[in-house]
Each structure stands twice: as structure tokens, then as C-alpha cells.
Design an enzyme around this catalytic site. Sequence first.
Site, mmCIF file in Angstrom:
data_model
loop_
_atom_site.group_PDB
_atom_site.id
_atom_site.type_symbol
_atom_site.label_atom_id
_atom_site.label_comp_id
_atom_site.label_asym_id
_atom_site.label_seq_id
_atom_site.Cartn_x
_atom_site.Cartn_y
_atom_site.Cartn_z
ATOM 1 N N LYS A 11 27.349 43.434 94.811
ATOM 2 C CA LYS A 11 26.811 43.820 93.510
ATOM 3 C C LYS A 11 26.193 45.227 93.576
ATOM 4 C CE LYS A 11 25.832 39.270 91.506
ATOM 5 N NZ LYS A 11 24.743 38.408 90.974
ATOM 6 N N TYR A 51 31.863 36.348 84.001
ATOM 7 C CA TYR A 51 30.646 35.563 83.742
ATOM 8 C C TYR A 51 30.728 34.759 82.444
ATOM 9 C CZ TYR A 51 28.025 37.655 87.622
ATOM 10 O OH TYR A 51 27.561 38.023 88.878
ATOM 11 N N PHE A 59 20.007 35.952 79.491
ATOM 12 C CA PHE A 59 20.132 37.086 80.419
ATOM 13 C C PHE A 59 21.544 37.674 80.460
ATOM 14 C CE2 PHE A 59 20.615 33.111 82.875
ATOM 15 C CZ PHE A 59 21.859 33.296 83.470
ATOM 16 N N ARG A 94 28.297 30.623 100.335
ATOM 17 C CA ARG A 94 27.076 30.409 99.542
ATOM 18 C C ARG A 94 25.849 30.291 100.457
ATOM 19 N NH1 ARG A 94 26.918 31.090 93.886
ATOM 20 N NH2 ARG A 94 25.214 29.590 93.831
ATOM 21 N N THR A 100 20.477 31.429 94.114
ATOM 22 C CA THR A 100 20.626 32.409 93.026
ATOM 23 C C THR A 100 19.351 33.228 92.803
ATOM 24 O OG1 THR A 100 22.176 30.878 91.966
ATOM 25 C CG2 THR A 100 21.238 32.628 90.585
ATOM 26 N N ARG A 111 20.423 37.097 100.042
ATOM 27 C CA ARG A 111 19.625 37.178 98.807
ATOM 28 C C ARG A 111 18.134 37.025 99.104
ATOM 29 N NH1 ARG A 111 23.359 33.496 94.721
ATOM 30 N NH2 ARG A 111 24.715 35.178 93.974
ATOM 31 N N ASN A 125 20.591 40.101 93.064
ATOM 32 C CA ASN A 125 20.710 39.307 94.289
ATOM 33 C C ASN A 125 21.843 39.731 95.226
ATOM 34 O OD1 ASN A 125 22.643 38.340 92.607
ATOM 35 N ND2 ASN A 125 21.735 36.323 92.319
ATOM 36 N N HIS A 128 27.694 38.565 94.930
ATOM 37 C CA HIS A 128 28.208 37.395 94.216
ATOM 38 C C HIS A 128 29.021 36.566 95.193
ATOM 39 C CE1 HIS A 128 30.266 34.870 91.292
ATOM 40 N NE2 HIS A 128 31.375 35.098 91.992
ATOM 41 N N GLU A 139 38.153 32.913 89.820
ATOM 42 C CA GLU A 139 37.631 34.252 90.113
ATOM 43 C C GLU A 139 38.568 35.042 91.034
ATOM 44 O OE1 GLU A 139 33.697 33.528 91.640
ATOM 45 O OE2 GLU A 139 32.946 32.833 89.701
HETATM 46 N N1 UDP Z 1 21.032 35.328 86.729
HETATM 47 C C1 UDP Z 1 19.819 35.836 86.272
HETATM 48 N N2 UDP Z 1 18.860 34.961 85.839
HETATM 49 C C2 UDP Z 1 19.035 33.616 85.842
HETATM 50 C C3 UDP Z 1 20.250 33.100 86.334
HETATM 51 C C4 UDP Z 1 21.225 33.985 86.756
HETATM 52 O O1 UDP Z 1 19.616 37.042 86.251
HETATM 53 O O2 UDP Z 1 18.128 32.879 85.453
HETATM 54 C C5 UDP Z 1 22.090 36.262 87.181
HETATM 55 C C6 UDP Z 1 22.101 36.420 88.712
HETATM 56 O O3 UDP Z 1 22.440 37.761 89.022
HETATM 57 C C7 UDP Z 1 23.179 35.452 89.123
HETATM 58 C C8 UDP Z 1 24.180 35.613 87.985
HETATM 59 O O4 UDP Z 1 23.369 35.754 86.815
HETATM 60 O O5 UDP Z 1 23.715 35.755 90.401
HETATM 61 C C9 UDP Z 1 25.149 34.461 87.803
HETATM 62 O O6 UDP Z 1 24.435 33.258 87.633
HETATM 63 P P1 UDP Z 1 24.841 31.924 88.371
HETATM 64 O O7 UDP Z 1 24.003 30.839 87.827
HETATM 65 O O8 UDP Z 1 26.324 31.754 88.324
HETATM 66 O O9 UDP Z 1 24.364 32.179 89.887
HETATM 67 P P2 UDP Z 1 25.198 32.503 91.217
HETATM 68 O O10 UDP Z 1 26.460 31.686 91.166
HETATM 69 O O11 UDP Z 1 25.463 33.978 91.244
HETATM 70 O O12 UDP Z 1 24.292 32.080 92.341
HETATM 71 MG MG MG Z 2 27.854 31.349 89.701
#
Ligand code: UDP
Ligand code: MG
Length: 157
Positions: A11, A51, A59, A94, A100, A111, A125, A128, A139
Amino acid sequence: MAIEQTLILIKPDGAKRRLTGLAIDRLDASGLQLVAAKVVRVTETLAKEHYKELSDKPFFPNLIRYIQGEFHAIPENRILALVYEGDDAIKRVRAIAGATNPEQADPGTIRGTFGRVTTQGQFENVIHASGNAGDAVREVKLWFTADEIVSGSLAKA
Ligand code: UDP
Ligand code: MG
């Protein structure tokens, strides 16, 4: 265990902080195979498609700007996209990435060590990583063509 492919994006905050090498180092150390890599210009269309499941979240608008590099002055909206492959790859990547929310991520994860929550509450974070099997297939297909994936183990999707 199934052989899987999973998408990783470095990212814009990760690129800006020069964490690309560190992320690849940790992914390589896991024993998973790097089967695709390229620098991509992240258009608004690509960002929104990537997304799309989050499009109703408060957000979302800033997330689209973040992934396009707008908050980190990334020239040409560049991002490095990678596909790693191997047994249980989605869960393993992961685990390397961490939770996240960087404040809840294990401190030993990428992260947890390098992520931050902005004053606006946005999670920056660093990387991705596809969240589950359905997301991973979707994806990988969204970011790469079949010819760009050099894999002997999995049929090209
Ligand atoms: N995100 C955020 N606030 C939140 C949840 C998600 O800013 O409360 C952002 C964060 O950068 C995250 C991305 O949105 O990585 C995608 O969200 P997801 O729930 O898919 O999390 P990930 O799969 O990336 O862990
Ligand atoms: Mg996700």
C-alpha cells in the site's frame, strides 16, 4: 491443505516508508512462492472494484483515495502487486500481515509494527492481503492476467 494463490499489495504508506523489501523478505521467508509481480497504476475504477464489498462503509471514500496514493503523494498512483502461492497461502500471508486495525495487530506482524491509525480514524496498514478464498480468486483475476502468473501448480484461472 489446498494450494492457494493470494494477492498482496504494498500500500502507498508501505511504499512511502520504503517497506517493500521488508514485506517481500517476510513473505519469501514463509516458504511461499512468488508467482506474479508488477507495478500497477491504480485508477479510481480499479480501486473501487477491488474494495467494492466495502462501498457502503463510511471510510470507503478515503480508502479509495488512500489506495490510489493520494495521501502519500505517490507519483502516477503506482502500487506494487504480488501473487504468492502455496499450501494455505491465504491464511499464512494474513498471519504475516496482521490484523486489519494496526492497533490490534500483533506487534510482530507487518501491520502491528509499521501500521498506524490516522487522526481521521483511517487504518494505514502497509500491505493488503486477500482475506479469504473467494476474495483471493477475485482479486488475483482483477489485478493480473492469466499470462502474468507463472505457476506450475495451479491452473491459470
Ligand atoms: N479500513 C479502515 N477502517 C476500518 C476498516 C478498514 O480504514 O474500520 C481500511 C483498511 O485500510 C483495510 C481496508 O480498509 O485494510 C480494507 O478493509 P478490510 O476489512 O477488507 O480489511 P483487510 O482485509 O485489509 O484486513
Ligand atoms: Mg479485506
